[in-house]
Design an enzyme around this catalytic site. Sequence first.
Site, mmCIF file in Angstrom:
data_model
loop_
_atom_site.group_PDB
_atom_site.id
_atom_site.type_symbol
_atom_site.label_atom_id
_atom_site.label_comp_id
_atom_site.label_asym_id
_atom_site.label_seq_id
_atom_site.Cartn_x
_atom_site.Cartn_y
_atom_site.Cartn_z
ATOM 1 N N MET A 31 5.038 -6.274 -6.328
ATOM 2 C CA MET A 31 4.119 -7.282 -5.799
ATOM 3 C C MET A 31 4.683 -8.658 -6.126
ATOM 4 S SD MET A 31 0.339 -5.709 -6.633
ATOM 5 C CE MET A 31 -0.473 -7.074 -5.789
ATOM 6 N N GLU A 32 5.129 -9.334 -5.098
ATOM 7 C CA GLU A 32 5.799 -10.619 -5.257
ATOM 8 C C GLU A 32 4.905 -11.621 -5.969
ATOM 9 O OE1 GLU A 32 8.605 -13.734 -4.845
ATOM 10 O OE2 GLU A 32 8.727 -11.549 -4.864
ATOM 11 N N GLN A 76 14.411 -3.927 -6.030
ATOM 12 C CA GLN A 76 14.131 -4.013 -4.595
ATOM 13 C C GLN A 76 14.870 -5.173 -3.927
ATOM 14 O OE1 GLN A 76 10.275 -5.258 -2.498
ATOM 15 N NE2 GLN A 76 10.170 -3.025 -2.364
ATOM 16 N N CYS A 122 6.829 -6.136 3.475
ATOM 17 C CA CYS A 122 6.265 -7.429 3.083
ATOM 18 C C CYS A 122 5.577 -8.098 4.272
ATOM 19 C CB CYS A 122 7.363 -8.332 2.533
ATOM 20 S SG CYS A 122 6.741 -9.966 2.028
ATOM 21 N N LYS A 168 10.274 1.301 1.063
ATOM 22 C CA LYS A 168 8.818 1.164 1.203
ATOM 23 C C LYS A 168 8.549 0.519 2.552
ATOM 24 C CE LYS A 168 4.713 -0.436 -1.338
ATOM 25 N NZ LYS A 168 4.034 -1.416 -0.468
ATOM 26 N N GLY A 190 -2.110 2.392 -0.897
ATOM 27 C CA GLY A 190 -3.163 1.655 -0.212
ATOM 28 C C GLY A 190 -4.564 2.165 -0.493
ATOM 29 N N GLU A 191 -5.416 1.307 -1.065
ATOM 30 C CA GLU A 191 -6.850 1.559 -1.299
ATOM 31 C C GLU A 191 -7.118 2.745 -2.216
ATOM 32 O OE1 GLU A 191 -9.412 -0.539 -0.372
ATOM 33 O OE2 GLU A 191 -7.687 -1.771 0.146
ATOM 34 N N GLY A 231 -0.568 -0.728 -6.537
ATOM 35 C CA GLY A 231 -0.217 -2.139 -6.677
ATOM 36 C C GLY A 231 -1.343 -2.918 -7.319
#
Length: 333
Positions: A13-14, A73, A103, A145, A206-207, A229
């Site tokens: 996570m940037e 990454q 991204c 990813k 995700g979620e 994340g």
Amino acid sequence: MPSNKPRVALAPMEGVLEETARHLITQQGGWDFCVTEFVRVSHERLPPKVFHRICPELKQACLTPSGVPVHLQLLGSDPESMAVNAQVAVQAGAQVVDLNFGCPAKIVNRHGGGARLLTEPDRVQAITAAVVEAVQPLGIPVTAKMRLGYEDASLALDNALALQAAGISQLVVHARTKTQGYKPPAHWERIAELAEALTIPVFANGEIWTLEDYRRCVAVSGVQDVMLGRTALADPWLAVQIKADAQGLESRTSRLPDLIGLMLQWMAMGGQLYTERVRVMRIKQWLLMLVPRWGEEARRSFEACKRLQTESEVIQLLQEALDAASRPRLHAL
């Protein structure tokens, strides 16, 4: 059929999951590997110090202090430049190279990187094949990813098959398109379609906020391996809970006071790495990410914090929240 040994990975996570956060989260146990924030590759050959700045763990056998492997990454759109810089990354110490095709940031997509590449499966394959050809002879695996797509998911299978054909060893799928961003729901059923068509391991992303979410994701996607994340920041102990649940065991209950304690640790550990302004900004960002998991209590803390400017103010707020959350509650008779 899912086994009792699911793998749980910490997502890139940037601007959020940097070295200190990776250390504190993986220290809680249950994590199989983590992926760094991306190294942006354009057309120049980057010096090793760039890779070491993003991934200090390169000098520690690519492990966090608690011994969790760290994958480096890369993000870029030019096959030749990606290949050259992948080799530099390996020379700098990388033991796994991960490629970013997910991204959603506007500036990244505007320059043809990240999720934007999912509109061109042939280009996705060319970039990936170039990197694999550059580092596979050195014994370095390449992973990737991706999101389901850019505006829609019509090319999801094409992109997944292109990545597999190019030689990646595993794929993480964020079950939303770039256009869908981070809005619920995540479309786990589309992961099932991809996993069924691929022969390489697939991770769902995700979620997945709770153990119940994880169970539903496995049921819908058929995939037991997951990458977390925002959830990792909101509940670093979910990885342990997933592992325990798969074996039919009980595990520790996540507690908000413990999480606030981690945030205070991060503030103390980040003192030499970041400016005060960055530390304050990151805590505000972290508090906001707690809301989907912890609800109104986290929202109140964020609202109280968002206008604070100094580190001492933020520390005082967190300490007060910790004290309040830890205080025994009296129940009326």
